[in-house]
Structure formats: structure tokens, C-alpha cells
Design an enzyme around this catalytic site. Structure first.
Site, PDB file in Angstrom:
ATOM      1  N   CYS A 171     -11.584 -40.694 -26.944  1.00  0.00           N
ATOM      2  CA  CYS A 171     -10.631 -39.442 -27.156  1.00  0.00           C
ATOM      3  C   CYS A 171     -11.859 -38.050 -28.168  1.00  0.00           C
ATOM      4  O   CYS A 171     -12.895 -38.714 -28.225  1.00  0.00           O
ATOM      5  CB  CYS A 171     -10.528 -39.974 -28.530  1.00  0.00           C
ATOM      6  SG  CYS A 171      -8.986 -38.634 -29.447  1.00  0.00           S
TER       7      CYS A 171
ATOM      8  N   CYS B 229      -6.695 -31.733 -28.825  1.00  0.00           N
ATOM      9  CA  CYS B 229      -7.593 -32.387 -27.963  1.00  0.00           C
ATOM     10  C   CYS B 229      -8.818 -32.142 -27.855  1.00  0.00           C
ATOM     11  O   CYS B 229      -8.584 -31.112 -26.454  1.00  0.00           O
ATOM     12  CB  CYS B 229      -5.731 -33.122 -26.900  1.00  0.00           C
ATOM     13  SG  CYS B 229      -6.890 -34.149 -25.953  1.00  0.00           S
TER      14      CYS B 229
END
Length: 306
Positions: free
Chosen positions: A90, A221
Site C-alpha cells: 500500500c 491509492c
């Protein structure tokens, strides 16, 4: 159990400190923590575990050094999506993770390395308050497609340690419906994937919306921003795999990220903010089934204690 809440370009996370890897974080607890009405609310959970205690870090990163040995990362980022599923990496989360470690004196800047399921990632704390992370290898794998609201859109499959499909589109991004997961070819994405809608806005700038596997549409993101830049660079003919030494500006609903592409991978730069810290109520934690012995993930499973 103490927690922190942080975000990177409004991609938000709950952070749990579990240095010795003493607890099995279940999908149920993760989902409850991320619940925006009955929990803290987040796109995912970041658990800080010492690499030597994580077990998985050494396997993921290729040897004992990565598992906390001499010269290896001290901390492993155990990342879970909002639905409780495990994710490899991530990009926004690791910047928030790094900010938390530095804030609590658990890591020394300006550079250090964090272990992830996708391999070790080098962190650089910026003087302007931002955080940069080396994202590792970026691979443009070839064409793919996604079905969104019944219509098929072509895209490029990109690996940033986790799977992405970046679709270059025309027109306002707000016109696209991302409330439901886009349809992906299971042959190309056997474990699902993240889908980015990307509109080129300048020579080295793009705007992006994203539907994240396991979390739904999010405000940002980090790995998706890298995938978007790589796809745009490839479409513009900047190198065989889209890596041309350029820095791209990626605008997302939650802010702006910088992505620098080169032959060795990519760097992702952006803000990382700790919003609050607190303690979970013991009665909330006492609900049965939130914890279990997670033998498949941690080396030393045991119930997490408040």
C-alpha cells in the site's frame, strides 16, 4: 489496545502497534475497525510488527536479513484491506506507517527501510513534511480490460507489487460509476485487482479515480498512482515499459501525489498525516470472534490483549 488514525491524500488507515507479533488480526476485527459508522473508519489497517517477529517478512523479502537480521528492516507493515483481506503493498499506507514510526521514535530518519509482503521498501522523510517511498519494480504486463456499468474499457495491466488495471479514458472522471467492483478477467487477475480510471491532463500529469480490491472506491491509492503514471507514460511512448525517468503529477480526489519513474522502479511522494491517537474501549473489543490464532500469517500467534 491503543490505535492511531492517519491518512495520505485522504486514503485513511487505522494503525496498530504489535511489536512482538503477539496477536492474530482477524478479518472480522479489521472490518469492524474500518467500519465508518460502528468503528473508527478507514480504508485499511496497518499493523506494525518487528520484522524478526513477523515470520512472513523473511519469506516475502527473500532471506533472514529482511526478517530483522543484521542490515535488514526492523519493522514489517502488515496491511489489511477494509474487508479484512490481506494485501501485498500500500503506497499511501506505507508513508503513513513511516510517519507513525518516526513520530514514536521507532525509526530514525531521514532514511530507513520497511518490510512488506512485496519486499523491502526504502523510506525518505522529506524536509517539507512529505514522505517518499521507493516502490520497487514496476512492470507493465500488457493489455487488459474492465467492465464498468456494463461497458468494457481497455487498459494496461501493471504490477506495483500488487495488481492493477489502468484504463486511460476521455471526458470527466466523475461521469464513471465506481460504486460497484469493476469486472475483471479472472485469467488475468486470479486474485482480483485494483482498477484506475486515468485521464491525461498535461505532458506529465494525470487525474485518477480508483476502485481498490477489498476497499471499494477510495480517495487515493499510492500504488494506483504509480500504475496510472506508468500506463500514461507507456501510452505516450516513453520507453518500452513506461519508465522514462520522468516525474508525473497524479491528481486524486484526496489531493496530489508525485510519481518519479525510472528503469529501476518508481518513487512515490506525498503527504502523510497522523490525525489522532487513542484507546479502543475494552467492551467493544470483548465481542467474541474478533481475535483468533492466525497460524497462517504470524509466526507467534496469540490472542491480542487490550
Amino acid at each position: 489496545m491503543r490505535f492511531a488514525k492517519g491518512h495520505g491524500t485522504e486514503n485513511d488507515f487505522v494503525i496498530l502497534l504489535d511489536p512482538e507479533g503477539s496477536g492474530g488480526l482477524t478479518a472480522g476485527l479489521t472490518a469492524r475497525l474500518c467500519d465508518r459508522r460502528a468503528g473508527i473508519g478507514a480504508d485499511g489497517v496497518l499493523r506494525a510488527v518487528r520484522a524478526a517477529a513477523s515470520g512472513i517478512a523473511g519469506r516475502a523479502n527473500g532471506g533472514p536479513e529482511a526478517a530483522g537480521g543484521a542490515g535488514g528492516p526492523e519493522w514489517f507493515m502488515d496491511y489489511r484491506n477494509a474487508d479484512g483481506s490481506v494485501a501485498e503493498m500500500c503506497g499511501n499506507g506505507i508513508r503513513v506507517f513511516a510517519r507513525y514510526l518516526v513520530r514514536h521514535g521507532l525509526a530514525d530518519g531521514p532514511e530507513f527501510t520497511v518490510a512488506t509482503r512485496s519486499g523491502p521498501r526504502l523510506i525518505r522523510m522529506c524536509t517539507d513534511g512529505g514522505v517518499s517511498v521507493g516502490m520497487g519494480a514496476v512492470a507493465v504486463l500488457g493489455p487488459g480490460s474492465a467492465v464498468i456499468d456494463g461497458q468494457t474499457y481497455p487498459g494496461l495491466r501493471v504490477s506495483v507489487g500488487n495488481p492493477h488495471l489502468a484504463c486511460l479514458v476521455e471526458g470527466p472522471l466523475a461521469a464513471f460509476g465506481l460504486s460497484r467492483p469493476p469486472g475483471l478477467d479472472p485469467g488475468q487477475f486470479p486474485e482480483g485487482g485494483n482498477v484506475e480510471l486515468v485521464r491525461v491532463t498535461g505532458p506529465r500529469s494525470v487525474a485518477m479515480r480508483v476502485h481498490e480490491r477489498g476497499s471499494g472506491e477510495t480517495r487515493s491509492c499510492g500504488t494506483g498512482a504509480v500504475a496510472a503514471a506508468a500506463a500514461a507514460a507507456t501510452a505516450n511512448g516513453h520507453g518500452g515499459n513506461g519508465l522514462a525517468g520522468d516525474t508525473w503529477q497524479v491528481t486524486v480526489p484526496g489531493g496530489t501525489l508525485g510519481v518519479t519513474l525510472d528503469a529501476g522502479g518508481a518513487w512515490l511522494t506525498g503527504p502523510a498525516v497522523i490525525v489522532a491517537e487513542g484507546e479502543l474501549d475494552p467492551s467493544w473489543l470483548a465481542r467474541p470472534g474478533l481475535f483468533h490464532h492466525d497460524h497462517g500469517d504470524m509466526a507467534h500467534p496469540a490472542p491480542v490483549l487490550p
